[in-house]
Motif scaffolding. Structure first.
Motif, PDB file in Angstrom:
ATOM      1  N   LEU A  68       0.824  -1.210   0.000  1.00  8.02           N
ATOM      2  CA  LEU A  68       0.000   0.000   0.000  1.00  8.02           C
ATOM      3  C   LEU A  68       0.855   1.255   0.000  1.00  8.02           C
ATOM      4  N   ARG A  69       0.266   2.323  -0.441  1.00  7.13           N
ATOM      5  CA  ARG A  69       0.905   3.646  -0.381  1.00  7.13           C
ATOM      6  C   ARG A  69       0.546   4.279   0.953  1.00  7.13           C
ATOM      7  N   ILE A  70       1.556   4.586   1.747  1.00  7.62           N
ATOM      8  CA  ILE A  70       1.319   5.177   3.065  1.00  7.62           C
ATOM      9  C   ILE A  70       1.169   6.688   2.964  1.00  7.62           C
ATOM     10  N   ALA A  71       2.175   7.331   2.376  1.00  8.07           N
ATOM     11  CA  ALA A  71       2.135   8.781   2.213  1.00  8.07           C
ATOM     12  C   ALA A  71       3.178   9.195   1.181  1.00  8.07           C
ATOM     13  N   GLY A  72       2.781   9.999   0.226  1.00 15.10           N
ATOM     14  CA  GLY A  72       3.729  10.471  -0.781  1.00 15.10           C
ATOM     15  C   GLY A  72       4.423   9.322  -1.476  1.00 15.10           C
ATOM     16  N   ASN A  73       5.744   9.344  -1.456  1.00 14.72           N
ATOM     17  CA  ASN A  73       6.546   8.309  -2.106  1.00 14.72           C
ATOM     18  C   ASN A  73       7.023   7.234  -1.129  1.00 14.72           C
ATOM     19  N   LEU A  74       6.259   7.014  -0.058  1.00 19.98           N
ATOM     20  CA  LEU A  74       6.539   5.982   0.939  1.00 19.98           C
ATOM     21  C   LEU A  74       5.479   4.886   0.846  1.00 19.98           C
ATOM     22  N   TYR A  75       5.946   3.628   0.755  1.00 17.97           N
ATOM     23  CA  TYR A  75       5.047   2.491   0.552  1.00 17.97           C
ATOM     24  C   TYR A  75       5.362   1.372   1.535  1.00 17.97           C
ATOM     25  N   TYR A  76       4.324   0.570   1.834  1.00 14.85           N
ATOM     26  CA  TYR A  76       4.489  -0.625   2.653  1.00 14.85           C
ATOM     27  C   TYR A  76       4.596  -1.818   1.718  1.00 14.85           C
ATOM     28  N   VAL A  77       5.674  -2.642   1.882  1.00 21.92           N
ATOM     29  CA  VAL A  77       5.885  -3.787   0.994  1.00 21.92           C
ATOM     30  C   VAL A  77       6.212  -5.062   1.771  1.00 21.92           C
ATOM     31  N   GLY A  78       5.922  -5.076   3.068  1.00 24.58           N
ATOM     32  CA  GLY A  78       6.271  -6.213   3.905  1.00 24.58           C
ATOM     33  C   GLY A  78       5.186  -7.271   3.975  1.00 24.58           C
ATOM     34  N   THR A  79       5.343  -8.192   4.932  1.00 23.99           N
ATOM     35  CA  THR A  79       4.349  -9.235   5.165  1.00 23.99           C
ATOM     36  C   THR A  79       3.286  -8.694   6.127  1.00 23.99           C
ATOM     37  N   TYR A  80       2.406  -9.567   6.564  1.00 22.22           N
ATOM     38  CA  TYR A  80       1.313  -9.138   7.440  1.00 22.22           C
ATOM     39  C   TYR A  80       1.849  -8.519   8.733  1.00 22.22           C
ATOM     40  N   GLU A  81       2.952  -9.055   9.252  1.00 21.47           N
ATOM     41  CA  GLU A  81       3.477  -8.583  10.542  1.00 21.47           C
ATOM     42  C   GLU A  81       4.850  -7.935  10.465  1.00 21.47           C
ATOM     43  N   LEU A  82       5.721  -8.436   9.604  1.00 23.10           N
ATOM     44  CA  LEU A  82       7.087  -7.911   9.537  1.00 23.10           C
ATOM     45  C   LEU A  82       7.156  -6.767   8.538  1.00 23.10           C
ATOM     46  N   ARG A 221       0.330  18.004   0.767  1.00 22.20           N
ATOM     47  CA  ARG A 221       1.181  18.515   1.836  1.00 22.20           C
ATOM     48  C   ARG A 221       2.417  17.631   2.012  1.00 22.20           C
ATOM     49  N   SER A 222       3.267  18.036   2.965  1.00 25.18           N
ATOM     50  CA  SER A 222       4.433  17.247   3.333  1.00 25.18           C
ATOM     51  C   SER A 222       4.152  16.536   4.652  1.00 25.18           C
ATOM     52  N   TYR A 223       4.841  15.389   4.853  1.00 25.72           N
ATOM     53  CA  TYR A 223       4.671  14.608   6.072  1.00 25.72           C
ATOM     54  C   TYR A 223       6.042  14.248   6.624  1.00 25.72           C
ATOM     55  N   LYS A 224       6.261  14.561   7.895  1.00 19.96           N
ATOM     56  CA  LYS A 224       7.479  14.147   8.561  1.00 19.96           C
ATOM     57  C   LYS A 224       7.228  12.758   9.129  1.00 19.96           C
ATOM     58  N   VAL A 225       8.012  11.780   8.671  1.00 21.88           N
ATOM     59  CA  VAL A 225       7.760  10.375   8.998  1.00 21.88           C
ATOM     60  C   VAL A 225       8.843   9.836   9.923  1.00 21.88           C
ATOM     61  N   LEU A 226       8.421   9.091  10.933  1.00 27.76           N
ATOM     62  CA  LEU A 226       9.337   8.360  11.807  1.00 27.76           C
ATOM     63  C   LEU A 226       9.081   6.865  11.643  1.00 27.76           C
ATOM     64  N   ILE A 227      10.084   6.140  11.158  1.00 31.53           N
ATOM     65  CA  ILE A 227      10.040   4.677  11.214  1.00 31.53           C
ATOM     66  C   ILE A 227      10.820   4.293  12.457  1.00 31.53           C
ATOM     67  N   TRP A 267       3.974   7.975  12.237  1.00 31.29           N
ATOM     68  CA  TRP A 267       4.942   7.033  12.797  1.00 31.29           C
ATOM     69  C   TRP A 267       4.592   5.612  12.393  1.00 31.29           C
ATOM     70  N   LEU A 268       5.647   4.851  12.146  1.00 29.15           N
ATOM     71  CA  LEU A 268       5.563   3.444  11.752  1.00 29.15           C
ATOM     72  C   LEU A 268       6.574   2.686  12.604  1.00 29.15           C
ATOM     73  N   ALA A 269       6.652   1.377  12.452  1.00 30.38           N
ATOM     74  CA  ALA A 269       7.583   0.599  13.276  1.00 30.38           C
ATOM     75  C   ALA A 269       8.049  -0.645  12.540  1.00 30.38           C
ATOM     76  N   SER A 270       8.897  -1.438  13.203  1.00 28.23           N
ATOM     77  CA  SER A 270       9.465  -2.640  12.598  1.00 28.23           C
ATOM     78  C   SER A 270       8.455  -3.771  12.514  1.00 28.23           C
ATOM     79  N   HIS A 271       7.465  -3.762  13.402  1.00 31.14           N
ATOM     80  CA  HIS A 271       6.373  -4.741  13.384  1.00 31.14           C
ATOM     81  C   HIS A 271       5.058  -3.987  13.217  1.00 31.14           C
ATOM     82  N   THR A 272       4.174  -4.511  12.380  1.00 32.81           N
ATOM     83  CA  THR A 272       2.901  -3.817  12.144  1.00 32.81           C
ATOM     84  C   THR A 272       2.042  -3.767  13.400  1.00 32.81           C
ATOM     85  N   SER A 273       2.145  -4.787  14.244  1.00 31.36           N
ATOM     86  CA  SER A 273       1.334  -4.811  15.461  1.00 31.36           C
ATOM     87  C   SER A 273       1.736  -3.698  16.422  1.00 31.36           C
ATOM     88  N   GLN A 274       2.965  -3.214  16.307  1.00 28.64           N
ATOM     89  CA  GLN A 274       3.437  -2.171  17.220  1.00 28.64           C
ATOM     90  C   GLN A 274       2.761  -0.834  16.952  1.00 28.64           C
TER      91      GLN A 274
END
Length: 314
Positions: A68-82, A221-227, A267-274
């Motif tokens: 999925l596209r999260i914001a702008g040119n940032l996308y999610y390409v992982g598995t269900y949890e990782l 707009r612009s988005y400041k993102v924290l992974i 904000w995003l994280a290393s695990h989707t559940s987080q």
């Protein structure tokens, strides 16, 4: 007919002796090179055979998930949890994390499903060097030729496949070893075209766990993102008993304090559940960056981790 030894003894001239000696040395050198190559290949084979990825007890770690596209040119390409993230630019793309060893094909398919070329991956990053986040790193590096960058404190564990990890190491490689092309330090910048990511050193979970802070933008707009690599505690030992990581208590304290003071929009994280991805987004939902602007959820997660740390040191 004389033997080889008699021939050398009966040689007519010194020049002929010298020539024969050179030929013999050349032959030996070739033989030595061949033997060295054979031994090297054998060593590589043995090393490869020793890689034993722990059996994933959580099926969601390998369960496919629609990118999925999260914001702008940032996308999610992982598995269900990782969680794995793709940041695109006109000069190539940045991939953060790779999941388990078997996830390489899923990540490739997810990137191509979004309309991007897997071969355009130019930089590889990771938030931590546990096997569930770098299991496919070596394979994807070979497939794409991308430059791998890692927090300096995690470089040795990455290079030995997790064998020297303070919590899970000691019994051989847990993932395919891979050497970093660039070592990163706190506040270092990773740049590709007009994208700039700042690496934040957040140790504890691993010695070189880190987060990434950057800005993306869309037509609105612009988005400041924290992974964020959330500082969960993985060792069951008392901190004082973790011989391989004597600074562990101090590092966790530092990270928790530092993470409380970060400013961001998403904000995003290393695990989707987080960060509760599956509550915020359902497959086929429309593009909606606002779903990920969850400062309250972040503060609650850090507060809970602080309580776990306080309990641990007691």
């Amino acid at each position: 007919m004389t033997s080889g030894a008699e021939f050398i003894l009966q040689a007519d001239t010194f020049d002929h002796q010298l020539s024969s000696g050179y030929q013999y040395m050349h032959k030996c050198s070739i033989q030595n090179i061949i033997l060295a190559t054979i031994f090297s290949l054998a060593a590589i084979s043995v090393t490869a055979q020793k890689v034993q990825e722990p059996k994933a007890t959580n099926p969601e770690w390998s369960q496919p998930y629609q990118p999925l596209r999260i914001a702008g040119n940032l996308y999610y390409v992982g598995t269900y949890e990782l969680a794995c993230y793709l940041i695109t630019t006109t000069d190539g793309n940045i991939l953060i994390n790779t999941g388990l060893a078997a996830s390489a094909s899923q990540i490739k398919n997810n990137i191509e499903t979004l309309g991007f070329k897997f071969a355009d991956t130019k930089i590889l990053l990771t938030t931590q060097v546990h096997y569930d986040h770098v299991g496919a790193m070596a394979a994807i590096k070979k497939m794409t030729g991308a430059q791998l960058m890692v927090d300096e404190k995690d470089a040795a564990v990455l290079a030995d496949g997790g064998n020297s990890d303070y919590a899970f190491g000691g019994n051989g490689s847990l993932f395919e070893p891979v050497k970093a092309d660039r070592l990163l330090h706190d506040s270092d910048t990773i740049q590709l075209r007009d994208m700039q990511l700042v690496m934040l050193h957040h140790p504890g979970h691993t010695k070189g766990s880190c987060s990434f802070l950057f800005t993306v933008k869309d037509d609105q707009r612009s988005y400041k993102v924290l992974i964020a690599n959330m500082p969960t505690i993985v060792t069951e030992k008392k901190f004082a008993d973790v011989i391989g990581y004597p600074e562990i208590a101090r590092d966790y304290a530092y990270t928790l304090k530092a993470m409380k003071n970060i400013s961001f929009d998403i904000w995003l994280a290393s695990h989707t559940s987080q960060y509760k991805l599956h509550d915020k987004h359902q497959p086929r939902d429309a593009y909606n960056p606002a779903a990920f602007t969850d400062k309250q959820g972040y503060d609650a997660a850090i507060s809970d981790l602080q309580k776990q740390y306080d309990e641990k040191i007691r």
